[in-house]
Design a protein around this motif. Structure first.
Motif, PDB file in Angstrom:
ATOM      1  N   PRO A  68      48.012  41.470  43.828  1.00 41.49           N
ATOM      2  CA  PRO A  68      47.855  39.877  44.095  1.00 41.49           C
ATOM      3  C   PRO A  68      47.414  40.086  46.292  1.00 41.49           C
ATOM      4  CG  PRO A  68      49.266  38.886  42.806  1.00 41.49           C
ATOM      5  CD  PRO A  68      48.716  40.991  42.626  1.00 41.49           C
ATOM      6  N   THR A  69      45.918  40.230  46.452  1.00 39.10           N
ATOM      7  CA  THR A  69      46.600  39.854  48.071  1.00 39.10           C
ATOM      8  C   THR A  69      46.801  39.104  49.094  1.00 39.10           C
ATOM      9  OG1 THR A  69      44.260  39.209  47.721  1.00 39.10           O
ATOM     10  CG2 THR A  69      44.296  41.198  47.840  1.00 39.10           C
ATOM     11  N   GLU A  70      46.782  39.559  50.088  1.00 35.46           N
ATOM     12  CA  GLU A  70      47.298  37.760  50.670  1.00 35.46           C
ATOM     13  C   GLU A  70      46.499  36.468  50.550  1.00 35.46           C
ATOM     14  OE1 GLU A  70      49.565  35.644  53.147  1.00 35.46           O
ATOM     15  OE2 GLU A  70      50.134  37.523  52.239  1.00 35.46           O
ATOM     16  N   LEU A 105      47.781  34.831  47.028  1.00 34.86           N
ATOM     17  CA  LEU A 105      49.375  34.453  47.703  1.00 34.86           C
ATOM     18  C   LEU A 105      49.061  33.184  47.886  1.00 34.86           C
ATOM     19  CD1 LEU A 105      51.242  37.899  48.056  1.00 34.86           C
ATOM     20  CD2 LEU A 105      50.862  36.513  45.868  1.00 34.86           C
ATOM     21  N   SER A 106      48.024  33.118  49.137  1.00 31.92           N
ATOM     22  CA  SER A 106      48.171  31.872  49.653  1.00 31.92           C
ATOM     23  C   SER A 106      46.938  30.442  49.138  1.00 31.92           C
ATOM     24  CB  SER A 106      48.044  32.543  50.885  1.00 31.92           C
ATOM     25  OG  SER A 106      46.692  32.339  51.050  1.00 31.92           O
ATOM     26  N   TYR A 107      46.525  31.457  48.087  1.00 26.79           N
ATOM     27  CA  TYR A 107      45.896  30.588  46.967  1.00 26.79           C
ATOM     28  C   TYR A 107      46.027  28.606  46.748  1.00 26.79           C
ATOM     29  CZ  TYR A 107      42.084  28.242  43.672  1.00 26.79           C
ATOM     30  OH  TYR A 107      41.294  27.082  43.380  1.00 26.79           O
ATOM     31  N   SER A 108      44.928  27.249  47.775  1.00 21.18           N
ATOM     32  CA  SER A 108      45.378  26.617  47.370  1.00 21.18           C
ATOM     33  C   SER A 108      43.430  25.701  47.210  1.00 21.18           C
ATOM     34  CB  SER A 108      45.633  25.950  49.027  1.00 21.18           C
ATOM     35  OG  SER A 108      45.620  24.418  48.747  1.00 21.18           O
ATOM     36  N   GLU A 109      43.704  24.635  45.511  1.00 28.25           N
ATOM     37  CA  GLU A 109      42.531  24.635  45.499  1.00 28.25           C
ATOM     38  C   GLU A 109      41.468  23.570  46.470  1.00 28.25           C
ATOM     39  OE1 GLU A 109      40.834  22.078  41.688  1.00 28.25           O
ATOM     40  OE2 GLU A 109      43.174  22.902  41.412  1.00 28.25           O
ATOM     41  N   VAL A 163      35.790  37.140  44.151  1.00 28.42           N
ATOM     42  CA  VAL A 163      37.341  37.821  44.499  1.00 28.42           C
ATOM     43  C   VAL A 163      36.799  39.049  42.610  1.00 28.42           C
ATOM     44  CG1 VAL A 163      39.000  36.677  43.325  1.00 28.42           C
ATOM     45  CG2 VAL A 163      38.095  35.564  45.117  1.00 28.42           C
ATOM     46  N   ILE A 164      37.358  40.097  43.158  1.00 23.15           N
ATOM     47  CA  ILE A 164      36.919  41.182  42.058  1.00 23.15           C
ATOM     48  C   ILE A 164      38.813  40.905  41.178  1.00 23.15           C
ATOM     49  CG2 ILE A 164      35.464  42.218  43.691  1.00 23.15           C
ATOM     50  CD1 ILE A 164      37.491  44.293  44.681  1.00 23.15           C
ATOM     51  N   PRO A 165      38.475  41.683  39.917  1.00 25.69           N
ATOM     52  CA  PRO A 165      39.831  41.525  39.614  1.00 25.69           C
ATOM     53  C   PRO A 165      40.734  42.433  39.870  1.00 25.69           C
ATOM     54  CG  PRO A 165      37.910  41.947  37.602  1.00 25.69           C
ATOM     55  CD  PRO A 165      37.151  41.579  39.485  1.00 25.69           C
ATOM     56  N   ALA A 166      40.440  43.239  40.790  1.00 29.40           N
ATOM     57  CA  ALA A 166      41.896  44.060  41.469  1.00 29.40           C
ATOM     58  C   ALA A 166      42.283  43.746  42.342  1.00 29.40           C
ATOM     59  CB  ALA A 166      41.362  45.586  42.318  1.00 29.40           C
ATOM     60  N   GLU A 167      41.765  42.198  43.177  1.00 28.49           N
ATOM     61  CA  GLU A 167      42.610  41.356  44.139  1.00 28.49           C
ATOM     62  C   GLU A 167      43.836  40.638  43.056  1.00 28.49           C
ATOM     63  OE1 GLU A 167      40.232  40.256  46.665  1.00 28.49           O
ATOM     64  OE2 GLU A 167      38.923  39.975  46.099  1.00 28.49           O
ATOM     65  N   ILE A 168      43.495  39.825  41.546  1.00 27.95           N
ATOM     66  CA  ILE A 168      44.388  40.075  40.839  1.00 27.95           C
ATOM     67  C   ILE A 168      45.431  39.992  40.650  1.00 27.95           C
ATOM     68  CG2 ILE A 168      44.152  38.329  38.518  1.00 27.95           C
ATOM     69  CD1 ILE A 168      42.713  36.794  41.140  1.00 27.95           C
ATOM     70  N   THR A 169      44.801  41.390  40.164  1.00 33.87           N
ATOM     71  CA  THR A 169      45.807  42.837  39.458  1.00 33.87           C
ATOM     72  C   THR A 169      46.987  42.887  40.380  1.00 33.87           C
ATOM     73  OG1 THR A 169      43.911  43.647  37.858  1.00 33.87           O
ATOM     74  CG2 THR A 169      46.166  44.907  38.379  1.00 33.87           C
TER      75      THR A 169
END
Length: 347
Positions: free
Chosen positions: A229-231, A234-238, A221-227
């Motif tokens: 958010p990609t799909e 957004l659908s992240y589950s630990e 995961v690169i910083p751009a995906e945090i700035t």
């Protein structure tokens, strides 16, 4: 019936037989006071423009210029490949590394002026660490000891000074450092981790994967995906994320096998293109040859130094591409010489 053009020329231009007079004209135009040691086509055209003609003029000029000693000594060294390419593929990750030293850079943190770059042959994984000038010899740096290289694999597995493997990576790293620094060039040590991370997470066309995914089995995961958010973010589950990481680790060997197949296919295609340009040179016992002066360093290698030196006589063949040489007086040369450093001598 004879050649009509020859009949017309014989009426209007002086015709010379294949005698010393023709050779004198060729030598004067080729290497005389107004000569430039030009090629046979240029010399022949100048002879025609001066009004001379004789049968076999083109052939005589080519034969005369071919034995010119000065032209042979200063002829450019051919860079055409001498033998077919042998593609080498490695079966698993981190079994072999290529190491190179880049620098000197402007003095940075910790008095660092050089950069030691190590690259895994299979995954192209990059380890880079800045270092200060050291009295340690070059052979010790490349011996596999953990002097500078940042990976413990280098202490256990083979390492080689394969500059060709590192050249492209070195160029990309240096270009990225320069672009990030601007005028603050002494901060290159601080920018190095960012550059290495960006390189590891960049998709490579030859493998179809990023370096990170080939080593760890998952996409980074690169910083751009945090700035923005990609799909996936957004659908992240630990819980699901941990399960997917374990699943990816189970599949990583299969992905590496697919990369190995893709890389082998690419190398075969490159070898096929490379082999089309192969111009093999072979010699027989008794042949006279010139030797590459850049390899032997017998003559001065300055701006006006010759490209070739000799001639020598071939007195033996150790294999299909290595030859034993001797001086014309009969004194043998100590070592054998590869065909790529030799060129046929015409007397």
């Amino acid at each position: 019936m004879g050649n009509p053009i020859s009949k017309i020329l014989s009426r209007h231009v002086p015709t010379l037989r294949r005698t010393q007079r023709g050779a004198t004209i060729i030598d004067e135009i080729h290497k005389g006071s107004c000569g430039l040691h030009s090629g046979s086509r240029t010399v022949t055209e100048r002879i025609k423009r001066l009004g001379y003609y004789w049968p076999r003029m083109y052939a005589d000029t080519a034969e005369r210029i071919r034995v010119c000693q000065e032209c042979q000594l200063h002829a450019p060294v051919s860079r055409a490949p001498q033998h077919p390419m042998v593609p080498i593929t490695l079966p698993w990750t981190f079994c072999k590394w290529a190491i190179d030293i880049v620098g000197p850079f402007p003095k940075g943190a910790g008095n660092a002026e050089y950069l030691v770059v190590a690259i895994d042959f299979f995954t192209k994984w990059v380890e880079a660490k800045p270092c200060a000038p050291s009295p340690v010899s070059r052979s010790e740096i490349f011996s596999g000891k953990p002097l500078y290289a940042g990976s413990e694999y280098l202490t256990k597995l083979s390492a080689t000074t394969d500059n060709a493997q590192c050249e492209v990576t070195n160029r990309d790293i240096v270009h990225a450092i320069k672009a990030m620094l601007g005028m603050k060039r002494s901060r290159w040590v601080d920018e190095l981790p960012k550059v290495i991370w960006a390189y590891r997470t960049t998709h490579k066309n030859n493998t179809g994967e990023t370096l990170f995914s080939l080593v760890y089995g998952s996409k980074a995961v690169i910083p751009a995906e945090i700035t923005v958010p990609t799909e996936g973010i957004l659908s992240y589950s630990e819980g699901e994320n941990d399960e997917r990481l374990y699943t990816n680790l189970n599949y990583v060997e299969g992905r590496r096998e697919m990369v190995a197949i893709r890389e082998a296919t690419n190398k075969q295609r490159i070898a096929k293109y490379y082999d089309k340009r192969v111009r093999a040179r072979t010699y027989k016992v008794g042949d006279l040859v010139w030797r590459d002066n850049q390899a032997s360093r017998v003559q001065n290698t300055g701006k006006l130094g010759p490209n070739w030196e000799g001639p020598y006589k071939v007195i033996g063949i150790s294999n299909t591409e290595a030859y034993k040489l001797a001086e014309l007086k009969g004194n043998p040369i100590k070592r054998t010489w590869h065909a790529i450093a030799l060129k046929k001598c015409y007397m």
